[in-house]
Design a protein around this motif. Sequence first.
Motif, PDB file in Angstrom:
ATOM      1  N   TYR A  35       0.841  -1.198   0.000  1.00  0.00           N
ATOM      2  CA  TYR A  35       0.000   0.000   0.000  1.00  0.00           C
ATOM      3  C   TYR A  35       0.872   1.242   0.000  1.00  0.00           C
ATOM      4  O   TYR A  35       2.063   1.193   0.283  1.00  0.00           O
ATOM      5  CB  TYR A  35      -0.946   0.019   1.203  1.00  0.00           C
ATOM      6  CG  TYR A  35      -0.277   0.237   2.552  1.00  0.00           C
ATOM      7  CD1 TYR A  35       0.361  -0.803   3.191  1.00  0.00           C
ATOM      8  CD2 TYR A  35      -0.297   1.480   3.175  1.00  0.00           C
ATOM      9  CE1 TYR A  35       0.974  -0.626   4.428  1.00  0.00           C
ATOM     10  CE2 TYR A  35       0.304   1.673   4.408  1.00  0.00           C
ATOM     11  CZ  TYR A  35       0.942   0.618   5.030  1.00  0.00           C
ATOM     12  OH  TYR A  35       1.547   0.812   6.240  1.00  0.00           O
ATOM     13  N   GLY A  36       0.215   2.360  -0.341  1.00  0.00           N
ATOM     14  CA  GLY A  36       0.902   3.649  -0.322  1.00  0.00           C
ATOM     15  C   GLY A  36       0.072   4.688   0.392  1.00  0.00           C
ATOM     16  O   GLY A  36       0.170   4.875   1.591  1.00  0.00           O
ATOM     17  N   CYS A  37      -0.861   5.352  -0.358  1.00  0.00           N
ATOM     18  CA  CYS A  37      -1.551   6.538   0.172  1.00  0.00           C
ATOM     19  C   CYS A  37      -2.641   6.234   1.198  1.00  0.00           C
ATOM     20  O   CYS A  37      -3.025   7.091   1.967  1.00  0.00           O
ATOM     21  CB  CYS A  37      -2.166   7.309  -0.996  1.00  0.00           C
ATOM     22  SG  CYS A  37      -3.511   6.407  -1.801  1.00  0.00           S
ATOM     23  N   ARG A  38      -3.202   5.059   1.193  1.00  0.00           N
ATOM     24  CA  ARG A  38      -4.366   4.676   2.024  1.00  0.00           C
ATOM     25  C   ARG A  38      -5.560   5.600   1.778  1.00  0.00           C
ATOM     26  O   ARG A  38      -6.370   5.844   2.656  1.00  0.00           O
ATOM     27  CB  ARG A  38      -4.009   4.672   3.523  1.00  0.00           C
ATOM     28  CG  ARG A  38      -2.992   3.609   3.893  1.00  0.00           C
ATOM     29  CD  ARG A  38      -2.519   3.795   5.297  1.00  0.00           C
ATOM     30  NE  ARG A  38      -1.930   5.096   5.423  1.00  0.00           N
ATOM     31  CZ  ARG A  38      -2.072   5.894   6.472  1.00  0.00           C
ATOM     32  NH1 ARG A  38      -2.798   5.514   7.498  1.00  0.00           N
ATOM     33  NH2 ARG A  38      -1.489   7.077   6.492  1.00  0.00           N
ATOM     34  N   GLY A  40      -7.138   5.739  -1.600  1.00  0.00           N
ATOM     35  CA  GLY A  40      -7.795   5.424  -2.867  1.00  0.00           C
ATOM     36  C   GLY A  40      -7.227   6.171  -4.055  1.00  0.00           C
ATOM     37  O   GLY A  40      -7.875   6.265  -5.101  1.00  0.00           O
ATOM     38  N   ALA A  41      -6.008   6.697  -3.941  1.00  0.00           N
ATOM     39  CA  ALA A  41      -5.487   7.560  -5.011  1.00  0.00           C
ATOM     40  C   ALA A  41      -4.329   6.951  -5.790  1.00  0.00           C
ATOM     41  O   ALA A  41      -4.156   7.260  -6.964  1.00  0.00           O
ATOM     42  CB  ALA A  41      -5.027   8.888  -4.410  1.00  0.00           C
ATOM     43  N   CYS A  42      -3.515   6.117  -5.174  1.00  0.00           N
ATOM     44  CA  CYS A  42      -2.250   5.743  -5.823  1.00  0.00           C
ATOM     45  C   CYS A  42      -2.293   4.397  -6.529  1.00  0.00           C
ATOM     46  O   CYS A  42      -1.479   4.131  -7.408  1.00  0.00           O
ATOM     47  CB  CYS A  42      -1.105   5.761  -4.820  1.00  0.00           C
ATOM     48  SG  CYS A  42      -1.114   4.365  -3.664  1.00  0.00           S
ATOM     49  N   GLY A  43      -3.183   3.535  -6.148  1.00  0.00           N
ATOM     50  CA  GLY A  43      -3.285   2.217  -6.792  1.00  0.00           C
ATOM     51  C   GLY A  43      -2.307   1.180  -6.263  1.00  0.00           C
ATOM     52  O   GLY A  43      -2.318   0.036  -6.719  1.00  0.00           O
ATOM     53  N   CYS A  45      -2.310  -0.491  -3.661  1.00  0.00           N
ATOM     54  CA  CYS A  45      -2.959  -1.597  -2.931  1.00  0.00           C
ATOM     55  C   CYS A  45      -3.891  -2.400  -3.825  1.00  0.00           C
ATOM     56  O   CYS A  45      -4.633  -3.240  -3.334  1.00  0.00           O
ATOM     57  CB  CYS A  45      -3.756  -1.020  -1.762  1.00  0.00           C
ATOM     58  SG  CYS A  45      -5.102   0.025  -2.348  1.00  0.00           S
ATOM     59  N   CYS A  77      -7.262  -0.576   0.269  1.00  0.00           N
ATOM     60  CA  CYS A  77      -7.240   0.460   1.316  1.00  0.00           C
ATOM     61  C   CYS A  77      -8.619   1.089   1.511  1.00  0.00           C
ATOM     62  O   CYS A  77      -8.851   1.761   2.515  1.00  0.00           O
ATOM     63  CB  CYS A  77      -6.215   1.546   0.995  1.00  0.00           C
ATOM     64  SG  CYS A  77      -6.682   2.635  -0.358  1.00  0.00           S
TER      65      CYS A  77
HETATM   66  S1  FES Z   1      -2.913   2.658  -0.894  1.00  0.00           S
HETATM   67 FE1  FES Z   1      -3.103   4.143  -2.439  1.00  0.00          FE
HETATM   68  S2  FES Z   1      -4.923   3.564  -3.452  1.00  0.00           S
HETATM   69 FE2  FES Z   1      -4.809   2.216  -1.790  1.00  0.00          FE
END
Ligand code: FES
Length: 343
Positions: A35-38, A40-43, A45, A77
């Motif tokens: 995961y990255g942004c948590r 829903g923006a970065c993809g 996850c 996320c």
């Molecule tokens: S962690 Fe970035 S979209 Fe889910």
Amino acid sequence: MTCQVKVLPSGHSFGVEAHETILEAALRQSVGLPYGCRDGACGACKGKVVEGEVEHGGAQDKALSAADRAQGMALFCCAKPKGDLTIEAREVAGVGDIQIKTLPCRVEKIDKIHDVAVLKLKLPVSERLQFKAGQYIDILMKDGKKRSFSIANAPHDDAFIELHIRHQPGGSFSDYVFNTMKEKEIMRFKGPLGSFFLREDSDKPIIMVASGTGFAPIKGIIEHAIHQGITRPIVFYWGARTPADLYLAEMAGQWQAQHTNITFIPVVSDALPEHNWQGRTGFVHQAVLDDFDSLAGYQVYACGAPVMVEAAHTAFIGERSLPADEFFSDAFFLSKDMGSASK
Ligand code: FES
């Protein structure tokens, strides 16, 4: 109601409570979904729902397209199970093993380099933050909002947590850091977070691409690699608008001078004659495309502005044969909470 989620191909399973997203539940039970942004923006996850159904929650279209949804993909996320699920996701060793803590810290030092504040945060003497180089923390604000920043130091050098914060006039937190914050101030943070760190089980040569303060996690990762004696070739491209925006270029130059496996290539996009810039120009991901006919045998770590990370992802995989699972990224998205660029 607790829903059971089984992860393929690992076969790991975990329970998800009604108030939790799939990612929250996985991390709580030490299952290392990426995961990255948590937000829903970065993809980062994104994975496939093989059996069962989910509510997609706050998944943003740019990260989860209509075609993705039609193929059964979900952002873990944001997604909540509607019942028991089987999902397909590439687990990341190390993500689930590190405890995520909420801790107080003291602002020990604020150094301003050009328009970047380098903060050194000190933990209480009885506390230690275990983390992997390249991860990030959330600074927890008094009004309940949070602000994400990459950790810029490596775990072996953990007397302080170092953050790099670019001044964005009008950005409430960065204005606060530049104009109001005082040394010795106490803050709270949650971390470490994210799965942007060096995959040490690979011996492939590495290309690192950063824009702006995307330098921060790359600095942590390179310092970690040097400390570990990792000799994999590393070519580090750092892009910025002007030469002054490469705020620690001298440090990166020293890595190159002192380690034969490290090459540093600064790239400036908006050089003016008065800058007297002699180096590479243009977009940083384009510099990589210009230098490499094929990335088939490489790992790429990209961090910084989403437009750069997305351009690199598309071009490296589509035009230079980089395997999709060898591209690791941390994009600094706009935070819904703060209305300003995150990290
Ligand atoms: S962690 Fe970035 S979209 Fe889910």
